[in-house]
Design an enzyme around this catalytic site. Structure first.
Site, PDB file in Angstrom:
ATOM      1  N   MET A 131       4.391 -22.848 -27.341  1.00 15.83           N
ATOM      2  CA  MET A 131       3.532 -22.393 -28.740  1.00 15.83           C
ATOM      3  C   MET A 131       2.839 -21.411 -28.480  1.00 15.83           C
ATOM      4  O   MET A 131       2.942 -20.161 -29.163  1.00 15.83           O
ATOM      5  CB  MET A 131       2.648 -23.824 -29.847  1.00 15.83           C
ATOM      6  CG  MET A 131       3.434 -24.462 -29.686  1.00 15.83           C
ATOM      7  SD  MET A 131       5.055 -24.053 -30.909  1.00 15.83           S
ATOM      8  CE  MET A 131       4.530 -23.289 -32.231  1.00 15.83           C
ATOM      9  N   VAL A 154      -3.465 -25.302 -27.629  1.00 12.07           N
ATOM     10  CA  VAL A 154      -3.903 -26.142 -26.157  1.00 12.07           C
ATOM     11  C   VAL A 154      -2.828 -27.536 -26.405  1.00 12.07           C
ATOM     12  O   VAL A 154      -2.279 -27.874 -27.206  1.00 12.07           O
ATOM     13  CB  VAL A 154      -5.356 -26.336 -25.995  1.00 12.07           C
ATOM     14  CG1 VAL A 154      -5.632 -25.440 -25.605  1.00 12.07           C
ATOM     15  CG2 VAL A 154      -6.306 -27.180 -26.506  1.00 12.07           C
ATOM     16  N   GLU A 197      -1.877 -31.625 -27.258  1.00 13.58           N
ATOM     17  CA  GLU A 197      -1.883 -32.125 -28.217  1.00 13.58           C
ATOM     18  C   GLU A 197      -2.984 -33.893 -28.179  1.00 13.58           C
ATOM     19  O   GLU A 197      -2.431 -34.929 -28.336  1.00 13.58           O
ATOM     20  CB  GLU A 197      -0.776 -32.816 -28.974  1.00 13.58           C
ATOM     21  CG  GLU A 197      -0.782 -33.323 -30.035  1.00 13.58           C
ATOM     22  CD  GLU A 197      -1.292 -32.236 -31.463  1.00 13.58           C
ATOM     23  OE1 GLU A 197      -1.730 -31.329 -31.243  1.00 13.58           O
ATOM     24  OE2 GLU A 197      -0.556 -32.699 -32.489  1.00 13.58           O
ATOM     25  N   SER A 215       0.143 -30.194 -34.487  1.00 13.25           N
ATOM     26  CA  SER A 215       1.209 -31.165 -35.247  1.00 13.25           C
ATOM     27  C   SER A 215       0.945 -31.637 -36.272  1.00 13.25           C
ATOM     28  O   SER A 215       1.334 -32.665 -37.209  1.00 13.25           O
ATOM     29  CB  SER A 215       2.046 -31.425 -34.188  1.00 13.25           C
ATOM     30  OG  SER A 215       2.432 -30.386 -32.641  1.00 13.25           O
ATOM     31  N   HIS A 223      -0.119 -23.689 -38.677  1.00 10.39           N
ATOM     32  CA  HIS A 223       0.949 -24.658 -38.177  1.00 10.39           C
ATOM     33  C   HIS A 223       1.744 -24.264 -37.465  1.00 10.39           C
ATOM     34  O   HIS A 223       2.622 -23.910 -38.769  1.00 10.39           O
ATOM     35  CB  HIS A 223       0.982 -25.812 -38.178  1.00 10.39           C
ATOM     36  CG  HIS A 223       2.357 -27.167 -38.255  1.00 10.39           C
ATOM     37  ND1 HIS A 223       2.856 -27.590 -38.391  1.00 10.39           N
ATOM     38  CD2 HIS A 223       2.155 -27.052 -36.630  1.00 10.39           C
ATOM     39  CE1 HIS A 223       3.237 -28.234 -38.046  1.00 10.39           C
ATOM     40  NE2 HIS A 223       3.158 -27.570 -36.051  1.00 10.39           N
ATOM     41  N   GLU A 274       2.760 -24.014 -41.953  1.00 10.48           N
ATOM     42  CA  GLU A 274       1.851 -24.504 -42.707  1.00 10.48           C
ATOM     43  C   GLU A 274       0.443 -24.079 -42.303  1.00 10.48           C
ATOM     44  O   GLU A 274       0.467 -24.100 -41.652  1.00 10.48           O
ATOM     45  CB  GLU A 274       1.911 -25.551 -42.234  1.00 10.48           C
ATOM     46  CG  GLU A 274       3.291 -26.837 -43.464  1.00 10.48           C
ATOM     47  CD  GLU A 274       3.763 -27.768 -42.462  1.00 10.48           C
ATOM     48  OE1 GLU A 274       4.310 -28.884 -43.193  1.00 10.48           O
ATOM     49  OE2 GLU A 274       3.042 -28.813 -40.702  1.00 10.48           O
ATOM     50  N   ASN A 276       6.334 -32.663 -40.452  1.00 15.01           N
ATOM     51  CA  ASN A 276       6.365 -33.704 -39.346  1.00 15.01           C
ATOM     52  C   ASN A 276       5.977 -35.393 -39.730  1.00 15.01           C
ATOM     53  O   ASN A 276       6.779 -36.036 -39.070  1.00 15.01           O
ATOM     54  CB  ASN A 276       5.002 -33.243 -38.216  1.00 15.01           C
ATOM     55  CG  ASN A 276       5.584 -32.150 -37.117  1.00 15.01           C
ATOM     56  OD1 ASN A 276       6.587 -32.448 -37.012  1.00 15.01           O
ATOM     57  ND2 ASN A 276       4.813 -31.917 -36.291  1.00 15.01           N
TER      58      ASN A 276
END
Ligand code: 3HC
Ligand code: NAI
Length: 656
Positions: A302, A378, A380, A407, A428, A440, A478
């Protein structure tokens, strides 16, 4: 106020359309154009007519807002036929985008000139329609069947120079000099006799029946369930075979039928919803911050994608990684993406070089002392994220905007770990971040309107569609995804295979099935999330262990060459794996389940219902502003078919 005005200059009439914002062909524009045509034909002082538009663009098409009302005369085909039948030459002078009905108006004109930056297109397919004012009849007569089919089925506009090459445009004007150029072009044609009207010309490259069938089969395969591209191609092919009057009426019939279709209603809903997501009442008029430099923390999937998106949009980017090795790997990922854009002709070498200059990496957070914005991407893990935010607060300007790309995690908690939490929000992104259109924007309890508005402005500069979401586990996308994956897991344990479910959802029109998608994105983030949620999970809730057992084997999807499927030698195409089949069989046995079969329709309906019911909860809780916003999240972030309008629209939930 008139929307069409007529002035004259030495025997040339200038017909000017001024109907902001995009000069759409509203009833007023159609009526006044028709009247102008009638009166100019009778005016002996006029020898030719230039049709030009004020504002940012030439006519951008029919007025989509009028599609829900009863059609009013004069209808667009009649206006265009009237222009074509004029006794004097009409010259369309195009800037901006001549789209849909706008492009069809130019085809009724006797000549077309355009500035270099202009574009021509028939994007009706994106609204579930076909051109309905002669586009599929006149275009093949001007540029040939093959080019016409390409334009009407893809809806992709072509540049003025391409249009000049294929015969759609007669002359290209320098940018900024359209009117003078068009007048001088018109003067050069005033003494010549009128060219044969395009609709009276023959189609010279009509394919035989076998080739026509092959063309339609090819378009149908690409359309994956959407009707309009196939109808558009069929209309072009028919127009080569039918008498022109029959061709016009057959095109109109197809257009009217499609206009009434559920698919067109869905795509019109998408058109307007896409433009509504960034209209947030309380942010109107809020001044946004000037952001030029951006820090990205983490150079993994990401981080590298976000850095690339930022560079492509013209930001300076500093990427922070844990050590030199990771920094160099992150830089390589960014270079690979930018080089890919260069080799596909999306950016010039000059731009690529400039992006190289604008990008740097460091292992020291102190490199971020002057940056305007930092996006954290970085691992999650709440502990790691909080540590990163604390470091950022130590080194960054106190007003630097700090965003997390988490996420699922609680952005309120992350914001609370920062000084000046009003500058913290969630941005996001979706993978691959330089391509996916959705962001998002996560609104925390403490974020300021200025920070939020700046988040929207950044998304716009990145050419993404921002959707506002409140804080909850997984936000809009999600959270719904987790809910429908649960349904997939239940069906898996009850008897369906990953292939059954993936095939059903591909046939539904999804870009990928849910298991294929997990394999592409990586199974590890979802696994980590399930472990995080395990302590608070309701023990009475059904829990399927198949996914966890797959992860326990180190199978995280394509990146480990195995997940729900196997991907030998790094192949992107998964093949069913006996290891997975065995795990599924064992889990069924352990749960005492006798496997049963599922029809495709049952799988599709279960998954859609799961999305709609979680979507409804998200609406009730105020996490999403509207059902349309939820639809946009799924279409732009998860490959839900546009022509179904999004899960809420498809499930019958509409905003009032
Ligand atoms: N009808 C009504 N409203 C339209 C419109 C249209 N054809 N095209 C754009 N608008 C509105 C948008 O909804 C938006 O309204 P808002 O400000 O209230 O949100 C406003 O115009 C500005 O639009 P954009 O934000 O999209 O402006 P951009 O400058 O980014 O893009 C554009 C301009 C490229 C023209 C883009 O708006 C566009 O692609 N429009 C649609 C074009 C189209 O699909 N034309 C075909 C219509 S169908 C047809 O012509 C049938 C015919 O064959 C009979
Ligand atoms: P990844 O594992 O590919 O990359 C994480 C990177 O962060 C690694 O390169 C690691 O070295 C670096 N890193 C870890 N701690 C660091 C620190 N303290 N300082 C600097 N660098 C550090 O993970 P991925 O997939 O890029 O995910 C990153 C974040 O983005 C996660 O929060 C994830 O949930 C989220 N996300 C992931 C998506 C996906 O599809 N993979 C989609 C959207 C969000």
């Amino acid at each position: 106020m008139p929307v069409v005005t007529v002035t004259s200059q030495n025997e040339i009439a200038i017909v000017r359309v001024n109907n902001p914002p995009v000069n759409a062909l509203s009833h007023a524009v159609r009526s006044e154009l028709f009247e102008a045509c009638e009166s100019l034909d009778k005016d002996d002082t006029i020898k030719a007519v230039v049709l030009i538009c004020d504002g940012r663009t030439f006519i951008a098409g029919a007025d989509i807002r009028e599609f829900n009302q009863a059609p009013k005369e004069p209808h667009l085909p009649d206006v265009i036929n009237r222009i074509e039948m004029s006794t004097k030459p009409w010259i369309a002078a195009v800037h901006g985008t001549a789209l849909g009905g706008g492009c069809e108006v130019t085809l009724g004109c006797h000549y077309r000139v355009a500035v270099k930056s202009a574009k021509f297109g028939l994007p009706e397919v994106h609204l579930g329609l076909i051109p309905g004012a002669g586009g599929t009849v006149r275009l093949p007569r001007l540029i040939g069947i093959e080019s016409a089919i390409s334009m009407v089925t893809t809806g992709k506009p072509i540049s003025a120079s391409e249009a000049h090459q294929n015969g759609l445009v007669d002359a290209v004007a320098p940018d900024g000099e359209l009117e003078a150029f068009a007048i001088s072009f018109t003067r050069s044609k005033m003494t010549a006799s009128l060219p044969i009207a395009i609709s009276r010309r023959p189609v010279t490259d009509v394919p035989d029946d076998k080739t026509s069938k092959e063309i339609l089969a090819g378009v149908s395969a690409k359309a994956r369930g959407q009707l309009s591209p196939v109808e558009a191609a069929a209309s072009v092919l028919d127009s080569g075979k039918l008498d022109v009057v029959e061709a016009f009426s057959s095109e109109r019939e197809r257009f009217v039928q499609l206009k009434e279709s559920e698919q067109s209603a869905a795509l019109r809903h998408v058109f307007f919803s896409e433009r509504q997501t960034s209209k947030i009442g309380k942010l109107e008029g809020i001044k946004t911050r000037n952001v030029q430099s951006c820090g990205v923390i983490g150079g993994g999937t990401m981080g590298a994608g976000i850095a690339s998106a930022m560079l492509l949009a013209g930001y300076e980017v500093i990427m922070i990684e844990r050590d030199e090795e990771a920094a160099s790997a992150g830089a390589q990922r960014v270079a690979k993406t930018l080089d890919g854009s260069l080799s596909r002709g999306l950016i010039s070498q000059e731009k690529r070089d400039a992006m190289g200059e604008a990008f740097s990496t460091s292992t020291q957070y102190e490199a971020l002392t002057a940056t305007d914005l930092v996006v954290e991407a970085v691992f999650e893990d709440m502990k790691v994220k909080k540590q990163v935010f604390r470091k950022l607060c130590d080194v960054c300007r106190p007003d630097a905007i700090l965003a997390t790309n988490t996420s699922y995690l609680n952005v309120n908690e992350i914001a609370a770990s920062a000084t000046n939490p009003e500058r913290v929000l969630g941005l996001h992104f979706f993978s691959p971040a330089h391509i996916m259109k959705l962001v998002e924007i996560i609104e925390t309890e403490t974020v300021s309107d200025e920070t939020l508005a700046t988040g929207f402005a950044i998304a716009k500069k990145l050419r993404k569609v921002p959707v506002l979401s409140g804080v909850c586990d997984g936000f809009i996308g999600n959270r719904i995804l987790a809910n429908y994956r649960k349904q997939c897991d239940y069906m898996l344990e009850d008897g369906a295979s990953p292939q059954d479910i993936d095939t059903a959802m591909r046939n539904f029109g999804m870009a990928m099935g849910p298991f294929e998608m997990q394999d592409m994105a990586g199974l590890d983030i979802g696994w980590a999330n399930r472990k995080r949620l395990a302590p608070t999970r309701d023990p009475k809730e059904r829990y399927v262990k198949i996914a966890d057992r797959i992860c326990e084997l180190g199978r995280f999807g394509q990146k480990t060459e195995a997940g729900w499927y196997q991907y030998p030698e790094g192949s992107r195409k998964g093949i069913p794996d006996p290891v997975v089949e065995e795990i599924i069989a064992e889990e069924r046995k352990a749960a005492g389940i006798v496997p049963r079969s599922f029809t495709m329709a049952e799988i599709q309906s279960r998954i859609l219902q799961a999305m709609v019911s979680e979507g409804q909860k998200i609406l009730d809780e105020g996490i999403a502003r509207s059902a349309a916003d939820i639809d946009m999240v799924f279409i732009l972030g998860y490959g839900f078919p546009r022509w179904r309008g999004g899960p809420m629209f498809a499930g019958g939930v509409r905003d009032t």
